[in-house]
Every structure is written in C-alpha cells, then in structure tokens.
Design a protein around this motif. Sequence first.
Motif, mmCIF file in Angstrom:
data_model
loop_
_atom_site.group_PDB
_atom_site.id
_atom_site.type_symbol
_atom_site.label_atom_id
_atom_site.label_comp_id
_atom_site.label_asym_id
_atom_site.label_seq_id
_atom_site.Cartn_x
_atom_site.Cartn_y
_atom_site.Cartn_z
ATOM 1 N N PRO A 155 -4.194 13.090 -27.842
ATOM 2 C CA PRO A 155 -5.513 12.310 -27.711
ATOM 3 C C PRO A 155 -7.168 13.278 -28.077
ATOM 4 C CG PRO A 155 -4.352 12.709 -25.618
ATOM 5 C CD PRO A 155 -3.990 13.661 -26.254
ATOM 6 N N LEU A 156 -8.400 12.325 -28.657
ATOM 7 C CA LEU A 156 -9.367 12.821 -29.198
ATOM 8 C C LEU A 156 -10.060 11.310 -28.124
ATOM 9 C CD1 LEU A 156 -8.555 11.955 -32.894
ATOM 10 C CD2 LEU A 156 -9.986 13.840 -31.955
ATOM 11 N N THR A 157 -11.010 12.116 -27.837
ATOM 12 C CA THR A 157 -12.633 12.231 -26.944
ATOM 13 C C THR A 157 -13.615 11.578 -27.927
ATOM 14 O OG1 THR A 157 -11.521 12.599 -25.269
ATOM 15 C CG2 THR A 157 -14.027 12.171 -24.822
ATOM 16 N N VAL A 158 -14.236 10.276 -27.484
ATOM 17 C CA VAL A 158 -15.562 10.039 -28.512
ATOM 18 C C VAL A 158 -16.326 9.682 -27.709
ATOM 19 C CG1 VAL A 158 -16.220 9.518 -30.519
ATOM 20 C CG2 VAL A 158 -14.063 9.909 -30.293
ATOM 21 N N GLU A 159 -17.526 10.447 -28.221
ATOM 22 C CA GLU A 159 -19.072 10.709 -27.219
ATOM 23 C C GLU A 159 -19.930 10.993 -28.291
ATOM 24 O OE1 GLU A 159 -19.298 13.653 -24.254
ATOM 25 O OE2 GLU A 159 -17.887 15.393 -25.146
ATOM 26 N N LEU A 160 -20.917 10.010 -27.524
ATOM 27 C CA LEU A 160 -22.532 10.313 -27.620
ATOM 28 C C LEU A 160 -22.994 11.144 -27.637
ATOM 29 C CD1 LEU A 160 -24.022 8.210 -31.073
ATOM 30 C CD2 LEU A 160 -25.278 6.984 -28.944
ATOM 31 N N ILE A 161 -23.974 11.889 -28.104
ATOM 32 C CA ILE A 161 -24.767 12.618 -27.780
ATOM 33 C C ILE A 161 -26.907 12.669 -27.826
ATOM 34 C CG2 ILE A 161 -24.751 15.856 -27.264
ATOM 35 C CD1 ILE A 161 -22.717 14.762 -26.459
#
Length: 241
Positions: A155-161
Amino acid sequence: PTPFQIDGGSDIQFPYGARGTIYRRKFAVIRNGYTGPLTVRLADRQVRHLQGISGPVMEVGPDVDEFEYPLRISTFLETNRTSRVIVVAVGEVTDEEGTKHKVSTSSAQGNNMITVFTSPSPLNLQVERSSLLATPGTTRELRVALSRGTLSPAPLTVELILPDHFADLAAESFVIPADETSGVLRIRFGARPGPLTMPVILRATTRHDGDPVVAETKINLVPPPSSASKFETVEPEKPRP
C-alpha cells in the motif's frame, strides 16, 4: 580531551543511495576507556552542501561498540551526485574536579564520512497537472499515478504537505492499495485560502524491507484573478481645443 572516536573502517566506500530511501552506514565506537552513552547526529559543519539529506539524533548506549547511522536521501537530490556527509558523536566526561563537560568527535577523512552516489528513486509519482486554480469555496480533484518499479507490491499513502503559513485549505491523505497504481486527491479551498506564495509538496510513501520509500512532486496552487486586476476599457481623452 575527547576520549572516544567513531570509525568507519579502513576502506573508503562508494555505494549508491536511491532518492527517497534510507541509506545506513556502519560505524565502530572506539571508546578508549569511555563508558558513557553517546549522541550521534549530522555535524553542524559539513564539507559539502547536504541538498536536503537529513538524519536523526541517535542515542548509542554505553554498552554499544557498533552502530548504523541512517541517512534519509532527499527526493530532489541531484542524480549521480557524490554526497560526503559528516556525523558527530557527543558524550559527557567528568574532569578531576568533578565538573561535567560535553565533548565531541567528528572526522572529514574519507573513510569516516558517509559517501553516497545518488541513484533514481524506485518509486515514481506523477500527476495529471502541475498547477490548480485555488478558487475559494470549491473542491478540486487531482488524479495521481504511481509506479512501484522493482518494489514489492505494498500500500501507498498519498498526502499533501502544506507550508506552515498556508491557511483555509486542506486535503485528506488517502491510501492506494497494493494492487492499484492510481488514486484521486481532493483539495478543499475555504473562503480565503493562502497566501499561496510557494508550491506545495505531494508526497507518496510506502515501505520496503521495513524502511520508508518516498516520492515527491511539486504542485502550484494559483489564486484566481481578483476583480481589481481585470482589464477595463478606458475611453481615450479627447484633445483640448
């Protein structure tokens, strides 16, 4: 004087470290009778610009004579660049009068530096567009595509910094399952988002052999034109008689 030293061995190593990964370098602790704990971190003074390479503050116990220091290779470090990173070990000694002193040791010799050639990241992150119009009161969607390369499916976690000074906008992180390669990021803009003075970072993180693997890309959030900036038609002034 500092009684202890940290030693990288007799050979100068030239390994590759992929962007967005962790590279570990083994050191031996030469104590010379010192029995206390040590704190190891990146030295304040380096021989080369780190270009985003970072490392933790690491505690080495009093009974430890060998350790591995983990370097975080930045996602934007130049490919094939030779990085030469210096670490420092700090301990505490007591003099003959009972006063305690902080002492440290570091070395810029080739065998004691962490020398790494930069290789491309195994994780590739792409977005359908590199800029979004930040219209107040709206939610914008951005499709994200990822390639795991030689990494095992995970699994990959995608987030906006977001920069600390950005306000009135948010995006919830989401997970791309191990058997999928794309997803949608939704960015919500409030009534007065901003100030939008710099790009934001889109970050994807997975794990490989227990370590994080990171890929990043930049997105420009563009404020809509204000009414004051719109062009207006102005009648030319009539010549005076």
